[in-house]
Design a protein around this motif. Structure first.
Motif, PDB file in Angstrom:
ATOM      1  N   HIS A  33      28.976 -40.198 -44.126  1.00  0.00           N
ATOM      2  CA  HIS A  33      28.079 -40.290 -42.984  1.00  0.00           C
ATOM      3  C   HIS A  33      28.002 -38.981 -42.192  1.00  0.00           C
ATOM      4  N   VAL A  34      29.031 -38.168 -42.258  1.00  0.00           N
ATOM      5  CA  VAL A  34      28.948 -36.835 -41.649  1.00  0.00           C
ATOM      6  C   VAL A  34      27.891 -36.019 -42.385  1.00  0.00           C
ATOM      7  N   ARG A  35      27.905 -36.081 -43.703  1.00  0.00           N
ATOM      8  CA  ARG A  35      26.895 -35.364 -44.494  1.00  0.00           C
ATOM      9  C   ARG A  35      25.496 -35.900 -44.208  1.00  0.00           C
ATOM     10  N   ALA A  36      25.380 -37.211 -44.029  1.00  0.00           N
ATOM     11  CA  ALA A  36      24.081 -37.809 -43.709  1.00  0.00           C
ATOM     12  C   ALA A  36      23.602 -37.331 -42.338  1.00  0.00           C
ATOM     13  N   ALA A  37      24.500 -37.270 -41.361  1.00  0.00           N
ATOM     14  CA  ALA A  37      24.131 -36.780 -40.030  1.00  0.00           C
ATOM     15  C   ALA A  37      23.649 -35.332 -40.107  1.00  0.00           C
ATOM     16  N   GLU A  38      24.306 -34.548 -40.936  1.00  0.00           N
ATOM     17  CA  GLU A  38      23.872 -33.161 -41.123  1.00  0.00           C
ATOM     18  C   GLU A  38      22.476 -33.121 -41.738  1.00  0.00           C
ATOM     19  N   ALA A  39      22.238 -33.972 -42.714  1.00  0.00           N
ATOM     20  CA  ALA A  39      20.935 -34.002 -43.395  1.00  0.00           C
ATOM     21  C   ALA A  39      19.811 -34.482 -42.471  1.00  0.00           C
ATOM     22  N   TYR A  40      20.116 -35.408 -41.571  1.00  0.00           N
ATOM     23  CA  TYR A  40      19.103 -35.968 -40.672  1.00  0.00           C
ATOM     24  C   TYR A  40      19.058 -35.270 -39.320  1.00  0.00           C
ATOM     25  N   PHE A  41      19.792 -34.210 -39.175  1.00  0.00           N
ATOM     26  CA  PHE A  41      19.869 -33.483 -37.911  1.00  0.00           C
ATOM     27  C   PHE A  41      18.490 -33.095 -37.384  1.00  0.00           C
ATOM     28  N   ARG A  42      17.601 -32.734 -38.262  1.00  0.00           N
ATOM     29  CA  ARG A  42      16.265 -32.261 -37.839  1.00  0.00           C
ATOM     30  C   ARG A  42      15.472 -33.325 -37.090  1.00  0.00           C
ATOM     31  N   TYR A  43      15.837 -34.596 -37.239  1.00  0.00           N
ATOM     32  CA  TYR A  43      15.114 -35.673 -36.573  1.00  0.00           C
ATOM     33  C   TYR A  43      15.649 -35.964 -35.171  1.00  0.00           C
ATOM     34  N   CYS A  44      16.711 -35.328 -34.794  1.00  0.00           N
ATOM     35  CA  CYS A  44      17.301 -35.512 -33.475  1.00  0.00           C
ATOM     36  C   CYS A  44      16.386 -34.881 -32.415  1.00  0.00           C
ATOM     37  N   PRO A  45      16.227 -35.516 -31.255  1.00  0.00           N
ATOM     38  CA  PRO A  45      15.448 -34.884 -30.183  1.00  0.00           C
ATOM     39  C   PRO A  45      16.036 -33.518 -29.817  1.00  0.00           C
ATOM     40  N   GLU A  46      15.184 -32.591 -29.552  1.00  0.00           N
ATOM     41  CA  GLU A  46      15.576 -31.201 -29.291  1.00  0.00           C
ATOM     42  C   GLU A  46      16.650 -31.084 -28.214  1.00  0.00           C
ATOM     43  N   ASN A  47      16.512 -31.833 -27.135  1.00  0.00           N
ATOM     44  CA  ASN A  47      17.466 -31.710 -26.030  1.00  0.00           C
ATOM     45  C   ASN A  47      18.854 -32.264 -26.370  1.00  0.00           C
ATOM     46  N   LEU A  48      18.971 -33.047 -27.445  1.00  0.00           N
ATOM     47  CA  LEU A  48      20.252 -33.625 -27.838  1.00  0.00           C
ATOM     48  C   LEU A  48      20.897 -32.896 -29.019  1.00  0.00           C
ATOM     49  N   LYS A  49      20.197 -31.941 -29.590  1.00  0.00           N
ATOM     50  CA  LYS A  49      20.713 -31.247 -30.772  1.00  0.00           C
ATOM     51  C   LYS A  49      22.035 -30.526 -30.534  1.00  0.00           C
ATOM     52  N   PRO A  50      22.241 -29.834 -29.416  1.00  0.00           N
ATOM     53  CA  PRO A  50      23.552 -29.189 -29.216  1.00  0.00           C
ATOM     54  C   PRO A  50      24.701 -30.198 -29.210  1.00  0.00           C
ATOM     55  N   GLU A  51      24.514 -31.331 -28.544  1.00  0.00           N
ATOM     56  CA  GLU A  51      25.547 -32.368 -28.494  1.00  0.00           C
ATOM     57  C   GLU A  51      25.835 -32.919 -29.887  1.00  0.00           C
ATOM     58  N   LEU A  52      24.782 -33.218 -30.635  1.00  0.00           N
ATOM     59  CA  LEU A  52      24.958 -33.760 -31.980  1.00  0.00           C
ATOM     60  C   LEU A  52      25.602 -32.733 -32.899  1.00  0.00           C
ATOM     61  N   ALA A  53      25.188 -31.482 -32.814  1.00  0.00           N
ATOM     62  CA  ALA A  53      25.765 -30.438 -33.668  1.00  0.00           C
ATOM     63  C   ALA A  53      27.269 -30.314 -33.445  1.00  0.00           C
ATOM     64  N   LYS A  54      27.689 -30.345 -32.189  1.00  0.00           N
ATOM     65  CA  LYS A  54      29.119 -30.264 -31.889  1.00  0.00           C
ATOM     66  C   LYS A  54      29.863 -31.479 -32.427  1.00  0.00           C
ATOM     67  N   ALA A  55      29.238 -32.649 -32.329  1.00  0.00           N
ATOM     68  CA  ALA A  55      29.858 -33.865 -32.861  1.00  0.00           C
ATOM     69  C   ALA A  55      29.975 -33.796 -34.380  1.00  0.00           C
ATOM     70  N   ILE A  56      28.942 -33.295 -35.036  1.00  0.00           N
ATOM     71  CA  ILE A  56      28.990 -33.160 -36.496  1.00  0.00           C
ATOM     72  C   ILE A  56      30.160 -32.272 -36.895  1.00  0.00           C
ATOM     73  N   LEU A  57      30.338 -31.154 -36.218  1.00  0.00           N
ATOM     74  CA  LEU A  57      31.443 -30.249 -36.539  1.00  0.00           C
ATOM     75  C   LEU A  57      32.801 -30.893 -36.259  1.00  0.00           C
ATOM     76  N   ARG A  58      32.887 -31.665 -35.189  1.00  0.00           N
ATOM     77  CA  ARG A  58      34.139 -32.357 -34.859  1.00  0.00           C
ATOM     78  C   ARG A  58      34.490 -33.387 -35.940  1.00  0.00           C
TER      79      ARG A  58
END
Length: 78
Positions: A33-58
């Motif tokens: 699911h981490v890999r899936a989150a990375e693959a679907y990252f582009r669909y995240c709202p722009e203002n939430l991308k930094p938060e999601l990116a940090k979570a993916i790395l964590r």
């Protein structure tokens, strides 16, 4: 092997298992699911991308996933 989370399993996850816990989006209970989150990252709202990116790395560090997306890595630095 089916790695999809059915509704029951998803509902049982703690908020902390999600990349965006306040929205309960991008569940990452395992490496698949981490890999899936990375693959679907582009669909995240722009203002939430930094938060999601940090979570993916964590979560990636927790499950031993090597994040390849330069986009995710760039947003994590913001």
């Amino acid at each position: 092997m089916n790695d999809r989370l059915d509704t029951l399993k998803r509902d049982e996850l703690a908020d902390s298992a999600f990349g965006l816990p306040e929205r309960r989006e991008y569940p990452m209970p395992d490496a698949v699911h981490v890999r899936a989150a990375e693959a679907y990252f582009r669909y995240c709202p722009e203002n939430l991308k930094p938060e999601l990116a940090k979570a993916i790395l964590r979560f990636a560090a927790k499950y031993g996933v090597d994040v390849q997306s330069t986009t995710v890595l760039d947003y994590a630095r913001k």
